[in-house]
Scaffold this motif. Structure first.
Motif, PDB file in Angstrom:
ATOM      1  N   GLY A  45      28.325 -28.630  -2.823  1.00  0.00           N
ATOM      2  CA  GLY A  45      28.603 -27.218  -2.530  1.00  0.00           C
ATOM      3  C   GLY A  45      28.304 -26.772  -1.117  1.00  0.00           C
ATOM      4  O   GLY A  45      29.135 -26.123  -0.466  1.00  0.00           O
ATOM      5  N   GLY A  46      27.117 -27.124  -0.601  1.00  0.00           N
ATOM      6  CA  GLY A  46      26.742 -26.684   0.742  1.00  0.00           C
ATOM      7  C   GLY A  46      27.753 -27.146   1.777  1.00  0.00           C
ATOM      8  O   GLY A  46      28.260 -26.369   2.600  1.00  0.00           O
ATOM      9  N   LEU A  47      28.081 -28.434   1.703  1.00  0.00           N
ATOM     10  CA  LEU A  47      29.055 -29.018   2.627  1.00  0.00           C
ATOM     11  C   LEU A  47      30.400 -28.290   2.542  1.00  0.00           C
ATOM     12  O   LEU A  47      31.049 -28.018   3.554  1.00  0.00           O
ATOM     13  N   MET A  48      30.796 -27.977   1.313  1.00  0.00           N
ATOM     14  CA  MET A  48      32.111 -27.367   1.107  1.00  0.00           C
ATOM     15  C   MET A  48      32.160 -25.913   1.593  1.00  0.00           C
ATOM     16  O   MET A  48      33.174 -25.468   2.113  1.00  0.00           O
ATOM     17  N   ILE A  49      31.061 -25.201   1.417  1.00  0.00           N
ATOM     18  CA  ILE A  49      31.027 -23.814   1.904  1.00  0.00           C
ATOM     19  C   ILE A  49      31.085 -23.819   3.428  1.00  0.00           C
ATOM     20  O   ILE A  49      31.806 -23.035   4.048  1.00  0.00           O
ATOM     21  N   ARG A  50      30.329 -24.744   4.015  1.00  0.00           N
ATOM     22  CA  ARG A  50      30.391 -24.860   5.475  1.00  0.00           C
ATOM     23  C   ARG A  50      31.811 -25.239   5.919  1.00  0.00           C
ATOM     24  O   ARG A  50      32.328 -24.710   6.911  1.00  0.00           O
ATOM     25  N   GLY A  51      32.466 -26.097   5.146  1.00  0.00           N
ATOM     26  CA  GLY A  51      33.842 -26.489   5.483  1.00  0.00           C
ATOM     27  C   GLY A  51      34.792 -25.302   5.457  1.00  0.00           C
ATOM     28  O   GLY A  51      35.610 -25.126   6.365  1.00  0.00           O
ATOM     29  N   TYR A  88      30.909 -20.093  16.196  1.00  0.00           N
ATOM     30  CA  TYR A  88      30.533 -18.835  16.833  1.00  0.00           C
ATOM     31  C   TYR A  88      29.455 -18.948  17.892  1.00  0.00           C
ATOM     32  O   TYR A  88      29.702 -18.817  19.062  1.00  0.00           O
ATOM     33  N   VAL A  89      28.221 -19.147  17.447  1.00  0.00           N
ATOM     34  CA  VAL A  89      27.109 -19.180  18.394  1.00  0.00           C
ATOM     35  C   VAL A  89      26.297 -20.450  18.267  1.00  0.00           C
ATOM     36  O   VAL A  89      26.312 -21.111  17.235  1.00  0.00           O
ATOM     37  N   ASN A  90      25.573 -20.726  19.303  1.00  0.00           N
ATOM     38  CA  ASN A  90      24.720 -21.897  19.334  1.00  0.00           C
ATOM     39  C   ASN A  90      23.490 -21.668  18.449  1.00  0.00           C
ATOM     40  O   ASN A  90      22.720 -20.751  18.696  1.00  0.00           O
ATOM     41  N   VAL A 114      24.818 -10.613   6.022  1.00  0.00           N
ATOM     42  CA  VAL A 114      24.979 -11.116   4.658  1.00  0.00           C
ATOM     43  C   VAL A 114      25.700 -12.462   4.656  1.00  0.00           C
ATOM     44  O   VAL A 114      25.422 -13.326   3.820  1.00  0.00           O
ATOM     45  N   LEU A 115      26.577 -12.676   5.621  1.00  0.00           N
ATOM     46  CA  LEU A 115      27.278 -13.960   5.679  1.00  0.00           C
ATOM     47  C   LEU A 115      26.350 -15.076   6.148  1.00  0.00           C
ATOM     48  O   LEU A 115      26.317 -16.160   5.557  1.00  0.00           O
ATOM     49  N   ILE A 116      25.601 -14.805   7.207  1.00  0.00           N
ATOM     50  CA  ILE A 116      24.694 -15.847   7.703  1.00  0.00           C
ATOM     51  C   ILE A 116      23.658 -16.185   6.627  1.00  0.00           C
ATOM     52  O   ILE A 116      23.448 -17.346   6.278  1.00  0.00           O
ATOM     53  N   TYR A 161      22.499 -21.700   0.823  1.00  0.00           N
ATOM     54  CA  TYR A 161      22.943 -22.983   0.267  1.00  0.00           C
ATOM     55  C   TYR A 161      22.780 -24.130   1.261  1.00  0.00           C
ATOM     56  O   TYR A 161      22.976 -23.946   2.465  1.00  0.00           O
ATOM     57  N   GLY A 162      22.487 -25.300   0.731  1.00  0.00           N
ATOM     58  CA  GLY A 162      22.579 -26.523   1.515  1.00  0.00           C
ATOM     59  C   GLY A 162      21.483 -26.709   2.536  1.00  0.00           C
ATOM     60  O   GLY A 162      20.417 -26.090   2.473  1.00  0.00           O
ATOM     61  N   LYS A 163      21.764 -27.578   3.489  1.00  0.00           N
ATOM     62  CA  LYS A 163      20.775 -27.930   4.496  1.00  0.00           C
ATOM     63  C   LYS A 163      21.448 -28.337   5.801  1.00  0.00           C
ATOM     64  O   LYS A 163      22.656 -28.558   5.843  1.00  0.00           O
ATOM     65  N   ALA A 164      20.640 -28.439   6.825  1.00  0.00           N
ATOM     66  CA  ALA A 164      21.098 -28.962   8.108  1.00  0.00           C
ATOM     67  C   ALA A 164      20.696 -30.432   8.211  1.00  0.00           C
ATOM     68  O   ALA A 164      19.748 -30.871   7.565  1.00  0.00           O
ATOM     69  N   HIS A 165      21.447 -31.157   9.030  1.00  0.00           N
ATOM     70  CA  HIS A 165      21.268 -32.609   9.091  1.00  0.00           C
ATOM     71  C   HIS A 165      20.951 -33.092  10.497  1.00  0.00           C
ATOM     72  O   HIS A 165      21.804 -33.039  11.381  1.00  0.00           O
ATOM     73  N   THR A 190      17.114 -20.774  15.503  1.00  0.00           N
ATOM     74  CA  THR A 190      16.874 -19.636  16.396  1.00  0.00           C
ATOM     75  C   THR A 190      17.752 -18.449  15.968  1.00  0.00           C
ATOM     76  O   THR A 190      17.312 -17.300  15.975  1.00  0.00           O
ATOM     77  N   THR A 191      19.001 -18.756  15.576  1.00  0.00           N
ATOM     78  CA  THR A 191      19.925 -17.679  15.198  1.00  0.00           C
ATOM     79  C   THR A 191      19.547 -17.026  13.870  1.00  0.00           C
ATOM     80  O   THR A 191      19.941 -15.896  13.610  1.00  0.00           O
ATOM     81  N   ASP A 192      18.819 -17.742  13.013  1.00  0.00           N
ATOM     82  CA  ASP A 192      18.356 -17.123  11.764  1.00  0.00           C
ATOM     83  C   ASP A 192      17.179 -16.190  12.062  1.00  0.00           C
ATOM     84  O   ASP A 192      17.149 -15.042  11.617  1.00  0.00           O
ATOM     85  N   ASP A 236      27.756  -7.064  -1.204  1.00  0.00           N
ATOM     86  CA  ASP A 236      28.149  -7.189   0.202  1.00  0.00           C
ATOM     87  C   ASP A 236      28.633  -8.605   0.520  1.00  0.00           C
ATOM     88  O   ASP A 236      29.568  -8.788   1.305  1.00  0.00           O
ATOM     89  N   PHE A 237      27.983  -9.598  -0.076  1.00  0.00           N
ATOM     90  CA  PHE A 237      28.387 -10.964   0.229  1.00  0.00           C
ATOM     91  C   PHE A 237      29.804 -11.250  -0.251  1.00  0.00           C
ATOM     92  O   PHE A 237      30.613 -11.831   0.464  1.00  0.00           O
ATOM     93  N   LYS A 238      30.138 -10.809  -1.465  1.00  0.00           N
ATOM     94  CA  LYS A 238      31.452 -11.202  -1.972  1.00  0.00           C
ATOM     95  C   LYS A 238      32.579 -10.538  -1.181  1.00  0.00           C
ATOM     96  O   LYS A 238      33.614 -11.150  -0.932  1.00  0.00           O
TER      97      LYS A 238
END
Ligand code: HEB
Length: 673
Positions: free
Chosen positions: A81-87, A212-214, A247-249, A255-259, A333-335, A361-363
């Motif tokens: 799921g996480g990978l797919m949402i990011r996709g 978008y941003v770094n 709400v989007l960020i 979900y998911g994680k960073a690698h 940093t952006t979070d 708001d998220f949906k």
């Protein structure tokens, strides 16, 4: 014109006008012109796309695939799921409101240049997992719809809220449409980004190669405060406000994680080298919550609960972790930036405490994110389409269907030569008042906002009556033209302003000698500018050649259509109101191909008073009174491919008028879906 922009220009002329390669003789070209790959034609062609009947079945297949382990790319936490949402987010997140480019329609992350963007690392693996589903449905299901629908199913399957699905995306054959997003010579010509990391509009992203941003901070500097501005700026360029942004960020990073498992990718040993626990994507490492496959408020509560300290993660990049080492979560940093701004912080608090607000708001924000390049709701397919949203510019039902079009045409025809105090019009050769060219200008200004990139703009809705369009420089005086047309509107209030504007332009053209044109009273008016998200004025071009090329592309016009429309009758008085010196022609009441003959047969000299104005000189070098053109007109003779078309129109008036009528009607109807 710089060398770079020349290259870009020709590359794109060739890309979209290959039917007009110079070796083709004129007659042959004319035969093929109607078959040409005009963007408008593809809009009109009947859809063979059948995706709408199969979405619920596809969703089931996706749901299974999300939890079916694949050896070649193991899932984190047993769920893709996480990978797919990011996709899905990276596919859609390229959208920019400056020119409507980007977005998931086209599914271009499959191709260069987007494929090679550093931000899109490992997303090819998400498509490998989806490939069997794509194969099963073949042409009945586009990659673009599959990627977005998979994002939706992933959100739902992990307990999150989804508003619905607007299907109907079509796949591009290659990455051409992403070239203006960069990096490419075409993007450089439209808008170079001298400091990569501080790119400006019309680009959507702050750094080319990112969505978008770094994440690590502006120019890799882990200063959350500095990221606040970058986030607001770049999400703003996507058309997102503060609550949608937060709400989007936060919803996404629920979900998911960073690698970023190790410093030297690919890391790990043997079978699991560079994948599974050893995956390196961004170089940042770790989840944001302790429950990364579950929809909850933890992202927001975590942000508030811990004291976040900067550290260098295993991937060698700056991240933040709780000072309390017992929890194994992280933030970018952006979070953390969301805590460093009053408005963002208030929203973080709201979503941490109000689950209903978060869900709601998220949906809506997610639906907008993945749908806003699709145009009005009428273009959506499927059985799960939500009601029209504000970003889709919903319009009331048309009310013009029963109006007496011939009678209105008669009224407009009389107006063409009416005396009025409302505004200064033009004069014909006999010195009589003439308003036709102003009506043509009004209709053109109203309709030419259309963008094939995101199907926004156009005259339907008559947004030209409202801020901001009514204040655009070229629309100065149009409020008066509308007032002038008001007498007709008062007698036929059932006809929408949008229909009246289009019809008035057409009557003026036909009365002046143009070919007859089809008209259907089918448009309606936006209730107010507030409920109508206007397209933006594209005033960022470095020169006229780039402006012409890019405008053609954004509007979806072929070079023939564009060159023909440039020959529309031009109002002398309007050109002066705009700040130019006048028209090419002193009598706009006769519609001819004189424009093209003048272009070819005169010597054009740039005005000393106004760099955008060119004045005709005769063979003795004497200025010809009242014969003015603009830098846009000059592009038509400076670019060989366009000059070819100018020559044809100059030589054959009938042919010009035919192409003109076709192009005019195509533009006026481009926004009717
Ligand atoms: Fe995100 C992930 C960044 C927003 C969703 N992200 C991520 C990462 C990064 C980021 C770097 C990691 C990657 C890897 O793998 O390594 N983001 C980011 C940024 C931003 C964002 C900078 C802006 C601020 N996101 C976002 C959004 C969304 C998201 C909006 C949606 C909605 N992400 C996401 C997800 C993830 C991420 C889901 C996970 C993935 C996985 O799991 O794989």
């Amino acid at each position: 014109m710089t060398k770079l922009s020349q290259v870009a220009f020709f590359a794109s002329v060739i890309a979209f006008a290959c039917a007009q390669c110079p070796h083709m003789d004129a007659m042959k070209r004319r035969d093929t012109i109607r078959l040409e790959n005009s963007a408008f034609e593809s809009l009109e062609s009947p859809r063979t796309y059948k995706g709408m009947e199969i979405f619920s079945e596809v969703k089931e297949d996706i749901r299974k695939a999300l939890k079916t382990p694949r050896e070649e790319w193991p899932a984190d936490y047993g769920h893709y799921g996480g990978l797919m949402i990011r996709g899905a987010w990276h596919c859609a997140g390229t959208y920019r409101k400056s020119d409507g480019r980007g977005g998931c329609d086209g599914a271009r992350p499959r191709f260069a240049p987007e494929l090679e963007w550093e931000d899109n690392g490992n997303l090819d693996n998400s498509r490998i997992i989806l490939e069997p589903i794509k194969e099963k449905y073949g042409d009945d299901l586009s990659w673009a719809d599959l990627l977005v629908l998979t994002g939706n199913v992933a959100i739902e399957d992990m307990g999150g809220p989804v508003l619905g699905f607007c299907g109907g995306r079509m796949d591009d054959a290659d990455g051409t449409n992403s070239l203006p997003l960069g990096p490419s010579t075409i993007q450089e010509a439209i808008k170079p980004c001298p400091v990569n990391g501080k790119c400006e509009t019309p680009l959507g992203q702050t750094k080319i190669g990112l969505i978008y941003v770094n994440p690590e901070g502006v120019m890799d500097e882990p200063d959350p405060e500095k990221s606040v501005h970058a986030i607001r700026d770049s999400f703003g360029r996507m058309g997102m406000n503060d609550s949608e942004t937060v709400v989007l960020i936060g919803g996404g990073h629920t979900y998911g994680k960073a690698h970023g498992a190790c410093e030297d990718p690919p890391c790990g040993e043997g079978e699991m080298k560079g994948k599974g626990n050893n995956t390196v994507t961004s170089g940042l490492e770790g989840p944001w919550t302790t429950t990364p496959t579950q929809w909850d408020q933890e992202y927001f509560t975590n942000l508030l609960k811990y004291d976040w300290v900067k550290f260098k993660g295993p991937g060698g990049r700056y991240q933040f972790k709780p000072s309390d080492d017992s929890v194994h979560i992280q933030m970018f940093t952006t979070d953390v930036a969301l805590l460093h701004d009053e408005s963002y912080l208030a929203l973080v608090r709201k979503y941490a405490t109000d689950k209903e607000a978060l869900d709601n708001d998220f949906k809506y924000a997610w639906y907008k994110l993945v749908t806003r390049d699709m145009g009005p709701r009428e273009r959506c397919h499927g059985e799960d389409i939500p009601p029209a949203q504000p970003f889709q510019n919903p319009l009331p039902e048309p009310s013009s269907a029963t109006v007496d079009v011939p009678a209105i045409k008669g009224r407009i025809a009389k107006l063409l030569r009416a005396e009025t105090e409302i505004l200064e019009g033009d004069k014909d050769t006999e010195g009589k008042p003439y308003y036709g060219a102003l009506l043509v200008h009004l209709a053109y200004q109203c309709a030419s906002t259309f963008r094939i990139t995101d199907y926004k703009g156009g005259c339907n809705g008559a947004a030209i009556r409202f801020v901001p369009q009514k204040d655009w420089p070229e629309n100065v005086g149009m409020d008066k033209v509308l007032e002038f047309l008001g007498s007709v509107h008062a007698d036929y209030p059932d006809m929408s302003w949008a229909d009246l504007i289009v019809l008035a332009g057409e009557v003026a053209l036909v009365e002046a000698g143009g070919e007859p044109m089809d008209f259907n009273a089918v448009r309606s008016d936006a209730v107010s500018g507030e409920h109508y998200e206007s397209v933006e004025l594209r005033d960022y071009y470095v020169n006229a050649t780039v402006a012409v090329r890019d405008s053609m592309d954004v509007m979806g016009l072929t070079p023939d259509q564009f060159v023909a429309l440039m020959g529309r009758p031009r109002s002398n008085s309007q050109m002066k109101r705009i700040g130019l010196l006048g028209s090419y022609d002193t009598d706009p009441s006769h519609f001819t191909n004189e424009y093209y003959q003048l272009l070819l047969n005169s010597t054009w000299v740039q005005s000393e008073q106004n760099e955008h104005v060119y004045i005709a000189e005769d063979s003795e070098g004497v200025k010809i009174e009242g014969t003015h053109m603009t830098d846009w007109d000059m592009v038509l003779i400076n670019v060989p491919e366009l000059k070819e078309i100018v020559s044809e129109f100059a030589a054959d008036e009938k042919w010009f008028k035919e192409v003109f009528a076709e192009a005019w009607v195509a533009l006026m109807r481009a926004d009717l879906f």
